[in-house]
Design an enzyme around this catalytic site. Structure first.
Site, PDB file in Angstrom:
ATOM      1  N   GLU A 160      30.973   6.694  -8.364  1.00 35.05           N
ATOM      2  CA  GLU A 160      31.788   7.200  -7.254  1.00 35.05           C
ATOM      3  C   GLU A 160      33.263   6.985  -7.564  1.00 35.05           C
ATOM      4  O   GLU A 160      33.607   6.363  -8.568  1.00 35.05           O
ATOM      5  CB  GLU A 160      31.409   6.522  -5.942  1.00 35.05           C
ATOM      6  CG  GLU A 160      31.607   5.011  -5.940  1.00 35.05           C
ATOM      7  CD  GLU A 160      31.170   4.338  -4.651  1.00 35.05           C
ATOM      8  OE1 GLU A 160      30.949   5.042  -3.652  1.00 35.05           O
ATOM      9  OE2 GLU A 160      31.049   3.103  -4.642  1.00 35.05           O
ATOM     10  N   TYR A 212      34.325  -3.796   6.952  1.00 33.47           N
ATOM     11  CA  TYR A 212      35.317  -2.969   7.631  1.00 33.47           C
ATOM     12  C   TYR A 212      34.849  -1.536   7.723  1.00 33.47           C
ATOM     13  O   TYR A 212      33.871  -1.134   7.084  1.00 33.47           O
ATOM     14  CB  TYR A 212      36.665  -3.046   6.902  1.00 33.47           C
ATOM     15  CG  TYR A 212      36.744  -2.210   5.646  1.00 33.47           C
ATOM     16  CD1 TYR A 212      37.397  -0.978   5.643  1.00 33.47           C
ATOM     17  CD2 TYR A 212      36.157  -2.650   4.461  1.00 33.47           C
ATOM     18  CE1 TYR A 212      37.470  -0.211   4.492  1.00 33.47           C
ATOM     19  CE2 TYR A 212      36.226  -1.890   3.306  1.00 33.47           C
ATOM     20  CZ  TYR A 212      36.882  -0.673   3.319  1.00 33.47           C
ATOM     21  OH  TYR A 212      36.944   0.099   2.182  1.00 33.47           O
ATOM     22  N   LYS A 259      30.120  -2.106   2.795  1.00 33.84           N
ATOM     23  CA  LYS A 259      31.560  -1.814   2.937  1.00 33.84           C
ATOM     24  C   LYS A 259      32.278  -3.130   3.231  1.00 33.84           C
ATOM     25  O   LYS A 259      32.669  -3.432   4.360  1.00 33.84           O
ATOM     26  CB  LYS A 259      31.806  -0.779   4.033  1.00 33.84           C
ATOM     27  CG  LYS A 259      33.171  -0.085   3.918  1.00 33.84           C
ATOM     28  CD  LYS A 259      33.225   1.124   4.830  1.00 33.84           C
ATOM     29  CE  LYS A 259      34.595   1.802   4.804  1.00 33.84           C
ATOM     30  NZ  LYS A 259      34.892   2.448   3.515  1.00 33.84           N
ATOM     31  N   HIS A 293      32.698 -22.821   0.278  1.00 30.86           N
ATOM     32  CA  HIS A 293      32.071 -21.589  -0.169  1.00 30.86           C
ATOM     33  C   HIS A 293      30.863 -21.220   0.674  1.00 30.86           C
ATOM     34  O   HIS A 293      30.585 -20.042   0.897  1.00 30.86           O
ATOM     35  CB  HIS A 293      31.687 -21.693  -1.653  1.00 30.86           C
ATOM     36  CG  HIS A 293      32.845 -21.517  -2.575  1.00 30.86           C
ATOM     37  ND1 HIS A 293      33.821 -22.467  -2.733  1.00 30.86           N
ATOM     38  CD2 HIS A 293      33.203 -20.486  -3.383  1.00 30.86           C
ATOM     39  CE1 HIS A 293      34.726 -22.047  -3.600  1.00 30.86           C
ATOM     40  NE2 HIS A 293      34.380 -20.839  -4.008  1.00 30.86           N
ATOM     41  N   LEU A 349      28.750   3.524  -2.109  1.00 28.65           N
ATOM     42  CA  LEU A 349      28.786   3.493  -0.657  1.00 28.65           C
ATOM     43  C   LEU A 349      28.323   4.850  -0.151  1.00 28.65           C
ATOM     44  O   LEU A 349      28.831   5.884  -0.589  1.00 28.65           O
ATOM     45  CB  LEU A 349      30.200   3.204  -0.157  1.00 28.65           C
ATOM     46  CG  LEU A 349      30.340   3.106   1.368  1.00 28.65           C
ATOM     47  CD1 LEU A 349      29.690   1.834   1.892  1.00 28.65           C
ATOM     48  CD2 LEU A 349      31.798   3.162   1.784  1.00 28.65           C
TER      49      LEU A 349
END
Length: 281
Positions: free
Chosen positions: A178, A32, A146, A101, A202
């Site tokens: 982070e 996303y 992400k 899976h 990220l």
């Protein structure tokens, strides 16, 4: 904000339904992005779209749209929904397939959804600063993707919220990584420091803008690992993200950072960041 993008087309939100066997719903199998909109314009749109494609490639999802086509449709969505200040959320999953899976066959198309939301600039917090809470980083080892798998981030953010804090500042042992939804910066002396862009964080788009600003304005910085002790004794601390911009952190746990007010380098970066927004036209 009644119009959304569904599989590349702008449609009414009421017309859309997601299958219960969509792999985003069952596995978090997708990626996303969140893009900021200022004055009806998409901020750092190319960087966000590029990162979407990078994340998709890392998890072997093929995006069936050209980048320019995707950007154009996003801009049309903002205009149709008359969004002035807010965000666009967009995500792609590996599509609909009976639950297993392993990946579905390659002819299963991904599911692509995007929508807009009004979201004001958090000006009061930007002016006064916020509180942070130190939390052990329990997430997986591919934080550079992400992905939709955000349970570790959510648990950290909830602990921060329960403690009356704006953000969870995560660490692996003594190493600060982070925030739960942000990158973390400190100022030691006159040098800005942030974790290098490894698999443990990220590489935030706002993070990249801040480092570009530093290069252009002779602000000394290092992409270097720093510790919990470094953070707690820093001259300044701030976090950055698409929705938080350059957000001063004036207290971590029970420790007041320096004077307890946003520091001079943080203020300078806020001003330069505001200029970047104004340059959108």
């Amino acid at each position: 904000m009644g119009k959304i993008i569904f599989n590349g087309k702008i449609v009414d939100r009421s017309e859309v339904s997601i299958d219960i066997e969509d792999r985003g719903y069952q596995f978090g199998d997708g990626v996303y992005e969140v893009i900021r909109v200022y004055n009806g314009k998409l901020f750092t749109k190319i960087e966000h779209v590029n990162r979407l494609y990078e994340s998709a490639e890392k998890v072997a999802i093929t995006i069936p749209y050209e980048k320019a086509e995707l950007v154009q449709t996003l801009e049309e969505l903002v205009a149709i929904n008359n969004l002035v200040t807010g965000i666009i959320y967009l995500q792609l999953t590996r599509g609909n397939f009976p639950r297993q899976h392993g990946f579905p066959s390659s002819d299963v198309p991904p599911t692509y959804v995007a929508y807009t939301r009004e979201m004001p600039i958090p000006q009061a917090s930007l002016d006064k600063g916020v509180r942070g809470l130190l939390i052990e980083d329990i997430r997986w080892l591919r934080c550079d993707i992400k992905s939709l798998n955000l349970l570790g981030n959510i648990l950290a953010k909830q602990k921060a919220a329960e403690a009356g804090c704006y953000e969870a500042i995560q660490h692996r042992g003594e190493e600060i990584t982070e925030g739960s939804s942000s990158n973390v910066f400190i100022v030691k002396g006159n040098c800005l420091m942030t974790h290098p862009a490894t698999n443990l964080i990220l590489n935030g788009i706002t993070r990249r803008v801040i480092l570009k600003i530093c290069k252009e304005n002779d602000i000394t910085y290092k992409e270097e690992v720093f510790t919990v002790n470094d953070l707690m004794n820093a001259n300044e601390v701030f976090v950055s993200s698409t929705t938080s911009e350059v957000m001063p952190v004036v207290q971590v746990n029970d420790k007041i950072i320096a004077s307890g007010t946003p520091g001079p380098i943080t203020r300078k970066l806020q001003q330069f960041f505001k200029q970047e927004i104004e340059n959108l036209g």
